[in-house]
Design a protein around this motif. Structure first.
Motif, PDB file in Angstrom:
ATOM      1  N   LEU A 111       0.812  -1.234   0.103  1.00  0.00           N
ATOM      2  CA  LEU A 111       0.011   0.022  -0.128  1.00  0.00           C
ATOM      3  C   LEU A 111       0.978   1.317   0.034  1.00  0.00           C
ATOM      4  N   ILE A 112       0.666   2.183  -0.869  1.00  0.00           N
ATOM      5  CA  ILE A 112       1.379   3.293  -0.943  1.00  0.00           C
ATOM      6  C   ILE A 112       0.357   4.271  -0.425  1.00  0.00           C
ATOM      7  N   GLY A 113       0.774   4.816   0.631  1.00  0.00           N
ATOM      8  CA  GLY A 113      -0.160   5.713   1.252  1.00  0.00           C
ATOM      9  C   GLY A 113      -0.325   7.152   0.832  1.00  0.00           C
ATOM     10  N   ARG A 114      -1.329   8.052   1.331  1.00  0.00           N
ATOM     11  CA  ARG A 114      -1.576   9.281   0.827  1.00  0.00           C
ATOM     12  C   ARG A 114      -0.263  10.352   0.865  1.00  0.00           C
ATOM     13  N   GLN A 115       0.294  10.037   1.916  1.00  0.00           N
ATOM     14  CA  GLN A 115       1.345  11.133   2.360  1.00  0.00           C
ATOM     15  C   GLN A 115       2.801  10.738   1.707  1.00  0.00           C
ATOM     16  N   THR A 116       2.727   9.625   0.789  1.00  0.00           N
ATOM     17  CA  THR A 116       3.822   8.879   0.023  1.00  0.00           C
ATOM     18  C   THR A 116       4.143   9.483  -1.379  1.00  0.00           C
ATOM     19  N   GLU A 117       5.242   9.694  -1.476  1.00  0.00           N
ATOM     20  CA  GLU A 117       5.575  10.157  -2.882  1.00  0.00           C
ATOM     21  C   GLU A 117       6.895   9.200  -3.390  1.00  0.00           C
ATOM     22  N   GLN A 136       1.469 -13.243 -14.381  1.00  0.00           N
ATOM     23  CA  GLN A 136       1.011 -13.310 -12.768  1.00  0.00           C
ATOM     24  C   GLN A 136      -0.015 -12.472 -12.758  1.00  0.00           C
ATOM     25  N   ALA A 137      -1.155 -12.804 -11.860  1.00  0.00           N
ATOM     26  CA  ALA A 137      -2.154 -12.296 -11.680  1.00  0.00           C
ATOM     27  C   ALA A 137      -2.200 -10.967 -10.739  1.00  0.00           C
ATOM     28  N   ILE A 138      -1.599  -9.924 -11.236  1.00  0.00           N
ATOM     29  CA  ILE A 138      -1.388  -8.809 -10.321  1.00  0.00           C
ATOM     30  C   ILE A 138      -2.085  -7.596 -10.854  1.00  0.00           C
ATOM     31  N   THR A 139      -2.743  -6.831  -9.808  1.00  0.00           N
ATOM     32  CA  THR A 139      -3.751  -5.727  -9.987  1.00  0.00           C
ATOM     33  C   THR A 139      -2.989  -4.490  -9.318  1.00  0.00           C
ATOM     34  N   VAL A 140      -3.103  -3.472 -10.182  1.00  0.00           N
ATOM     35  CA  VAL A 140      -2.593  -2.085  -9.652  1.00  0.00           C
ATOM     36  C   VAL A 140      -3.896  -1.351  -9.468  1.00  0.00           C
ATOM     37  N   VAL A 141      -4.130  -0.909  -8.043  1.00  0.00           N
ATOM     38  CA  VAL A 141      -5.442   0.056  -7.967  1.00  0.00           C
ATOM     39  C   VAL A 141      -4.808   1.398  -7.543  1.00  0.00           C
ATOM     40  N   VAL A 142      -5.467   2.265  -8.347  1.00  0.00           N
ATOM     41  CA  VAL A 142      -5.129   3.822  -7.985  1.00  0.00           C
ATOM     42  C   VAL A 142      -6.289   4.426  -7.289  1.00  0.00           C
ATOM     43  N   GLY A 143      -6.149   4.706  -6.082  1.00  0.00           N
ATOM     44  CA  GLY A 143      -7.181   5.120  -5.149  1.00  0.00           C
ATOM     45  C   GLY A 143      -7.762   6.415  -5.583  1.00  0.00           C
ATOM     46  N   ALA A 144      -8.695   7.088  -4.972  1.00  0.00           N
ATOM     47  CA  ALA A 144      -9.300   8.335  -5.560  1.00  0.00           C
ATOM     48  C   ALA A 144      -8.399   9.268  -5.260  1.00  0.00           C
ATOM     49  N   GLU A 145      -7.607   9.439  -4.484  1.00  0.00           N
ATOM     50  CA  GLU A 145      -6.582  10.492  -4.087  1.00  0.00           C
ATOM     51  C   GLU A 145      -5.097   9.923  -4.722  1.00  0.00           C
ATOM     52  N   GLY A 146      -5.120   8.798  -5.330  1.00  0.00           N
ATOM     53  CA  GLY A 146      -3.712   8.257  -5.952  1.00  0.00           C
ATOM     54  C   GLY A 146      -3.433   8.964  -7.301  1.00  0.00           C
ATOM     55  N   GLU A 147      -2.251   9.025  -7.647  1.00  0.00           N
ATOM     56  CA  GLU A 147      -1.604   9.657  -8.838  1.00  0.00           C
ATOM     57  C   GLU A 147      -0.400   8.770  -9.328  1.00  0.00           C
ATOM     58  N   VAL A 190      -7.241  -0.692 -12.029  1.00  0.00           N
ATOM     59  CA  VAL A 190      -8.361  -0.337 -11.712  1.00  0.00           C
ATOM     60  C   VAL A 190      -7.911   1.382 -11.361  1.00  0.00           C
ATOM     61  N   VAL A 191      -8.617   2.210 -11.886  1.00  0.00           N
ATOM     62  CA  VAL A 191      -8.302   3.607 -11.366  1.00  0.00           C
ATOM     63  C   VAL A 191      -9.698   4.517 -11.203  1.00  0.00           C
ATOM     64  N   ALA A 192      -9.277   4.963  -9.711  1.00  0.00           N
ATOM     65  CA  ALA A 192     -10.272   5.850  -9.304  1.00  0.00           C
ATOM     66  C   ALA A 192      -9.676   7.410  -9.040  1.00  0.00           C
ATOM     67  N   GLY A 193      -8.435   7.370  -9.186  1.00  0.00           N
ATOM     68  CA  GLY A 193      -7.492   8.548  -9.023  1.00  0.00           C
ATOM     69  C   GLY A 193      -7.177   9.241 -10.584  1.00  0.00           C
ATOM     70  N   LYS A 194      -5.790   9.783 -10.634  1.00  0.00           N
ATOM     71  CA  LYS A 194      -5.484  10.219 -11.886  1.00  0.00           C
ATOM     72  C   LYS A 194      -4.055   9.410 -12.381  1.00  0.00           C
ATOM     73  N   VAL A 195      -4.265   8.982 -13.548  1.00  0.00           N
ATOM     74  CA  VAL A 195      -2.780   8.491 -14.239  1.00  0.00           C
ATOM     75  C   VAL A 195      -2.533   9.355 -15.422  1.00  0.00           C
ATOM     76  N   SER A 196      -1.373   9.925 -15.418  1.00  0.00           N
ATOM     77  CA  SER A 196      -0.813  10.538 -16.647  1.00  0.00           C
ATOM     78  C   SER A 196       0.042   9.596 -17.135  1.00  0.00           C
ATOM     79  N   GLY A 197      -0.294   8.910 -18.220  1.00  0.00           N
ATOM     80  CA  GLY A 197       0.586   7.905 -19.007  1.00  0.00           C
ATOM     81  C   GLY A 197      -0.378   6.920 -19.374  1.00  0.00           C
ATOM     82  N   ASN A 198       0.028   5.911 -20.322  1.00  0.00           N
ATOM     83  CA  ASN A 198      -0.514   4.879 -20.796  1.00  0.00           C
ATOM     84  C   ASN A 198      -0.752   3.797 -19.780  1.00  0.00           C
ATOM     85  N   ILE A 199      -1.865   3.125 -20.291  1.00  0.00           N
ATOM     86  CA  ILE A 199      -2.236   1.807 -19.355  1.00  0.00           C
ATOM     87  C   ILE A 199      -2.130   0.681 -20.301  1.00  0.00           C
TER      88      ILE A 199
END
Length: 150
Positions: A22-28, A55-66, A77-86
């Motif tokens: 888990l990469i927390g909200r205060q982590t960059e 491998q069955a690996i999931t990347v989830v970007v939370g609502a505050e994630g970037e 799974v994206v709920a936040g922001k992705v600046s790049g290709n998926i």
């Protein structure tokens, strides 16, 4: 007909996935991530995120994630922001709060009303989808090293 409503489940129901990372909200984080397990990002990652295709690996970007970089994983799974290709080998999900600035390659996709995409949606056969390296950067490096161009 009346009474209890049959629940078919929406395409964007919360998964029962377990996240050991888990990469927390205060982590960059600055730099590329090579995943061996699923990850949830609520903070900021500046760099590419890559998971092995087999491998069955999931990347989830939370609502505050970037994420500022490309994402390669079986499920994204994206709920936040992705600046790049998926490149979601199997499935991509864009929630209502998602903002994706880049192209999305997917085997299957679910998009909630309100999700924003500034790029292309490209459906590919899940068996053929592979992470593509950045050929332009490789050509530039080769040209700089040898003084030649392709």
């Amino acid at each position: 007909m009346f009474g209890t409503k049959k629940k078919n489940g929406t395409p964007l129901v919360k998964s029962q996935e377990r996240f050991d990372t888990l990469i927390g909200r205060q982590t960059e984080i600055h730099g590329s991530l090579r995943l061996m397990q699923s990850v949830r990002i609520d903070g900021k990652v500046i760099g590419n995120i890559e998971a092995p295709k087999d491998q069955a690996i999931t990347v989830v970007v939370g609502a505050e994630g970037e994420i500022q970089g490309d994402v390669f994983a079986r499920r994204v799974v994206v709920a936040g922001k992705v600046s790049g290709n998926i490149d979601a080998y199997e499935r991509a999900e864009l929630h209502a709060s998602a903002l994706v600035q880049g192209d999305v390659k997917y085997g299957s996709i679910a998009v909630e009303h309100g999700a924003r995409l500034q790029g292309l949606l490209l459906q590919v056969d899940a068996s053929q989808a592979k992470p593509q390296p950045d050929h332009a950067k490789d050509a530039i490096r080769k040209a700089q090293a040898t003084g030649a161009t392709e």
